[in-house]
Design a protein around this motif. Sequence first.
Motif, PDB file in Angstrom:
ATOM      1  N   LYS A  93     -26.577  -0.482  23.568  1.00 20.50           N
ATOM      2  CA  LYS A  93     -26.468   0.312  22.362  1.00 20.50           C
ATOM      3  C   LYS A  93     -27.628   0.031  21.403  1.00 20.50           C
ATOM      4  N   THR A  94     -27.726   0.849  20.402  1.00 17.86           N
ATOM      5  CA  THR A  94     -28.832   0.731  19.448  1.00 17.86           C
ATOM      6  C   THR A  94     -28.522  -0.342  18.399  1.00 17.86           C
ATOM      7  N   LYS A  95     -29.594  -0.845  17.815  1.00 20.36           N
ATOM      8  CA  LYS A  95     -29.433  -1.834  16.762  1.00 20.36           C
ATOM      9  C   LYS A  95     -29.746  -1.214  15.407  1.00 20.36           C
ATOM     10  N   LYS A  96     -29.140  -1.787  14.387  1.00 24.51           N
ATOM     11  CA  LYS A  96     -29.381  -1.291  13.029  1.00 24.51           C
ATOM     12  C   LYS A  96     -30.400  -2.180  12.318  1.00 24.51           C
ATOM     13  N   ARG A  97     -31.294  -1.537  11.577  1.00 26.38           N
ATOM     14  CA  ARG A  97     -32.248  -2.270  10.740  1.00 26.38           C
ATOM     15  C   ARG A  97     -32.182  -1.680   9.337  1.00 26.38           C
ATOM     16  N   TYR A  98     -32.555  -2.494   8.368  1.00 32.62           N
ATOM     17  CA  TYR A  98     -32.432  -2.064   6.978  1.00 32.62           C
ATOM     18  C   TYR A  98     -33.785  -2.147   6.287  1.00 32.62           C
TER      19      TYR A  98
ATOM     20  N   THR B 242     -48.720  -9.535  -6.606  1.00 41.40           N
ATOM     21  CA  THR B 242     -49.985  -8.794  -6.559  1.00 41.40           C
ATOM     22  C   THR B 242     -49.996  -7.570  -7.467  1.00 41.40           C
ATOM     23  N   VAL B 243     -48.821  -7.110  -7.873  1.00 43.48           N
ATOM     24  CA  VAL B 243     -48.782  -5.962  -8.786  1.00 43.48           C
ATOM     25  C   VAL B 243     -47.870  -6.285  -9.969  1.00 43.48           C
ATOM     26  N   SER B 244     -48.064  -5.568 -11.071  1.00 43.30           N
ATOM     27  CA  SER B 244     -47.279  -5.808 -12.275  1.00 43.30           C
ATOM     28  C   SER B 244     -46.191  -4.748 -12.397  1.00 43.30           C
ATOM     29  N   VAL B 245     -44.975  -5.111 -12.010  1.00 43.67           N
ATOM     30  CA  VAL B 245     -43.867  -4.169 -11.958  1.00 43.67           C
ATOM     31  C   VAL B 245     -43.318  -3.891 -13.353  1.00 43.67           C
ATOM     32  N   LYS B 246     -43.143  -2.599 -13.655  1.00 44.11           N
ATOM     33  CA  LYS B 246     -42.537  -2.224 -14.937  1.00 44.11           C
ATOM     34  C   LYS B 246     -41.090  -1.767 -14.759  1.00 44.11           C
ATOM     35  N   VAL B 247     -40.901  -0.735 -13.930  1.00 49.37           N
ATOM     36  CA  VAL B 247     -39.562  -0.174 -13.737  1.00 49.37           C
ATOM     37  C   VAL B 247     -39.327   0.096 -12.251  1.00 49.37           C
ATOM     38  N   ILE B 248     -38.103  -0.179 -11.806  1.00 48.45           N
ATOM     39  CA  ILE B 248     -37.722   0.137 -10.424  1.00 48.45           C
ATOM     40  C   ILE B 248     -36.583   1.154 -10.442  1.00 48.45           C
ATOM     41  N   THR B 249     -36.721   2.195  -9.628  1.00 47.56           N
ATOM     42  CA  THR B 249     -35.684   3.214  -9.539  1.00 47.56           C
ATOM     43  C   THR B 249     -35.366   3.483  -8.074  1.00 47.56           C
ATOM     44  N   LYS B 250     -34.080   3.485  -7.765  1.00 46.25           N
ATOM     45  CA  LYS B 250     -33.682   3.835  -6.393  1.00 46.25           C
ATOM     46  C   LYS B 250     -33.838   5.332  -6.212  1.00 46.25           C
ATOM     47  N   HIS B 251     -34.583   5.734  -5.183  1.00 50.04           N
ATOM     48  CA  HIS B 251     -34.870   7.161  -4.975  1.00 50.04           C
ATOM     49  C   HIS B 251     -33.720   7.895  -4.306  1.00 50.04           C
ATOM     50  N   ASN B 252     -33.187   7.301  -3.235  1.00 50.09           N
ATOM     51  CA  ASN B 252     -32.051   7.932  -2.547  1.00 50.09           C
ATOM     52  C   ASN B 252     -30.802   7.104  -2.756  1.00 50.09           C
ATOM     53  N   ASP B 253     -29.760   7.760  -3.223  1.00 49.26           N
ATOM     54  CA  ASP B 253     -28.523   7.069  -3.591  1.00 49.26           C
ATOM     55  C   ASP B 253     -27.882   6.383  -2.386  1.00 49.26           C
ATOM     56  N   THR B 254     -27.829   7.099  -1.278  1.00 51.12           N
ATOM     57  CA  THR B 254     -27.300   6.490  -0.051  1.00 51.12           C
ATOM     58  C   THR B 254     -28.452   6.346   0.940  1.00 51.12           C
ATOM     59  N   PRO B 255     -28.436   5.283   1.723  1.00 47.11           N
ATOM     60  CA  PRO B 255     -29.539   5.049   2.656  1.00 47.11           C
ATOM     61  C   PRO B 255     -29.745   6.224   3.607  1.00 47.11           C
ATOM     62  N   ILE B 256     -31.017   6.517   3.880  1.00 50.78           N
ATOM     63  CA  ILE B 256     -31.361   7.526   4.876  1.00 50.78           C
ATOM     64  C   ILE B 256     -31.342   6.848   6.245  1.00 50.78           C
ATOM     65  N   VAL B 257     -30.605   7.419   7.174  1.00 50.75           N
ATOM     66  CA  VAL B 257     -30.537   6.829   8.514  1.00 50.75           C
ATOM     67  C   VAL B 257     -31.489   7.586   9.428  1.00 50.75           C
ATOM     68  N   HIS B 258     -32.567   6.923   9.775  1.00 50.75           N
ATOM     69  CA  HIS B 258     -33.548   7.520  10.683  1.00 50.75           C
ATOM     70  C   HIS B 258     -33.294   6.972  12.075  1.00 50.75           C
ATOM     71  N   LYS B 259     -33.059   7.845  13.039  1.00 46.47           N
ATOM     72  CA  LYS B 259     -32.638   7.419  14.361  1.00 46.47           C
ATOM     73  C   LYS B 259     -33.790   7.419  15.366  1.00 46.47           C
ATOM     74  N   LEU B 260     -34.022   6.263  15.963  1.00 43.15           N
ATOM     75  CA  LEU B 260     -34.961   6.136  17.068  1.00 43.15           C
ATOM     76  C   LEU B 260     -34.145   5.864  18.329  1.00 43.15           C
ATOM     77  N   SER B 261     -34.817   5.796  19.465  1.00 42.87           N
ATOM     78  CA  SER B 261     -34.102   5.618  20.726  1.00 42.87           C
ATOM     79  C   SER B 261     -33.238   4.363  20.730  1.00 42.87           C
ATOM     80  N   HIS B 262     -33.768   3.271  20.221  1.00 44.47           N
ATOM     81  CA  HIS B 262     -33.056   2.006  20.336  1.00 44.47           C
ATOM     82  C   HIS B 262     -32.735   1.361  18.998  1.00 44.47           C
TER      83      HIS B 262
ATOM     84  N   LEU C 253     -32.590   3.143  11.587  1.00 35.60           N
ATOM     85  CA  LEU C 253     -33.232   2.559  10.419  1.00 35.60           C
ATOM     86  C   LEU C 253     -32.543   3.047   9.150  1.00 35.60           C
ATOM     87  N   HIS C 254     -31.789   2.151   8.510  1.00 32.62           N
ATOM     88  CA  HIS C 254     -31.126   2.482   7.242  1.00 32.62           C
ATOM     89  C   HIS C 254     -32.126   2.216   6.119  1.00 32.62           C
ATOM     90  N   THR C 255     -32.563   3.283   5.519  1.00 32.22           N
ATOM     91  CA  THR C 255     -33.737   3.179   4.658  1.00 32.22           C
ATOM     92  C   THR C 255     -33.466   3.590   3.223  1.00 32.22           C
TER      93      THR C 255
END
Length: 355
Positions: A228-233, A289-309, A312-314
């Motif tokens: 079966k396939t494995k999940k990555r985050y 290496t960078v000076s972070v000001k604000v962080i915003t989550k772009h997608n509310d729920t993870p995007i699941v991109h499916k490869l053969s094996h 990718l919960h992204t």
Amino acid sequence: MAKQNGFFSTRLIAWYLKNKRDLPWRKTKEPYKIWLSEIILQQTRVLQGMPYYISFTSKYPTVHQLAAAKEEEVLKLWQGLGYYSRARNLHFTSKIVANELNGVFPQTYAELKKLKGVGDYTASAIASICFDKPTAVVDGNVYRVLSRVFNVALPINTGKGITYFKGLAQELIDHGQPGTYNQAVMEFGARYCVPQNPDCAHCIFNDKCEAFKKNKVSQLPVKLKTLKTKKRYFNYLVVVSEDGKTLLEQRKGKGIWQNLYQFPLVEASKDISEKQLIGTDGFKGFAETVSVKVITKHNDTPIVHKLSHQHLHTTFWIVETTALGEMGVPVSTVGTYPVPVLVSKFLDGFRLKIE
DNA sequence: AATTCGGGGAC
DNA sequence: GTCCCAGAATT
């Protein structure tokens, strides 16, 4: 004399000449174009590969133009087709043929197989189609057609099965027109002897097909099931700086998407919150290496991109920073880099928001 | 001999 | 969800 199998190639070729599709790579016997088409079509449906064949032959009409291109340019043209090692090997081999073989492809199975990215199947295909050598191809279509017509239940993904089907295919090939025979079996498998619900009642082989006689068509070919396939985050850090730039990294080493570009990546063992993200070593290194000001989550729920094996919960995190200067690349040029479909789909949606 | 490498389409 | 697709290279 061996088995009376002459019916096979005879009926098959007759069917093919009447039913074959008008495909662009069937208008030529140029080794360069046949090679290109065979690489593109590895594990790829004709309809998916077609536009890539058109764009490659248009941009690189001969092996010399392909050899003169930069790998990144080739990967960009290949973007979306998957199995990117095919593109890297394609480019590598084009340079061998152009620079060391004077632009002339080898003509024999053995010599063709020495080319990177050219295996049993592709060497047989080029040798037969371009040079009339009687080398039988064995692809997914051939496994299906032969396993059914001759009722062979050997698993097609074991050494014994592979060896058996290769030998059977070699026995059946038409020595007078090997290229036509090879393409006929594949076309028949792709268009008639299909995986699900083939129209056996009207098949040209329904008086000969051993699987049809024994009502075993739906059970063939036999293929041992895989794991079966494995999940990555994945957490992509999409930097948007005050000077209109972002950060891209090229994937190196082993694993998926080798040499393609992506945003800085923080991989985790599960879906994580913004607070958890900031606590990761990956993010801490990034923040040095960078000076972070604000962080915003772009997608509310993870995007699941499916490869053969793997799945990718992204999550894409928009990271606003101060000016990047020379570190960054202009956001407007991101579209020129070869990127995975996962990233390219994000960009499609993201550009609309910022423009 | 097993695993890895993409993405899309059909069901 | 499952399986497959004009397979090859790596481990």
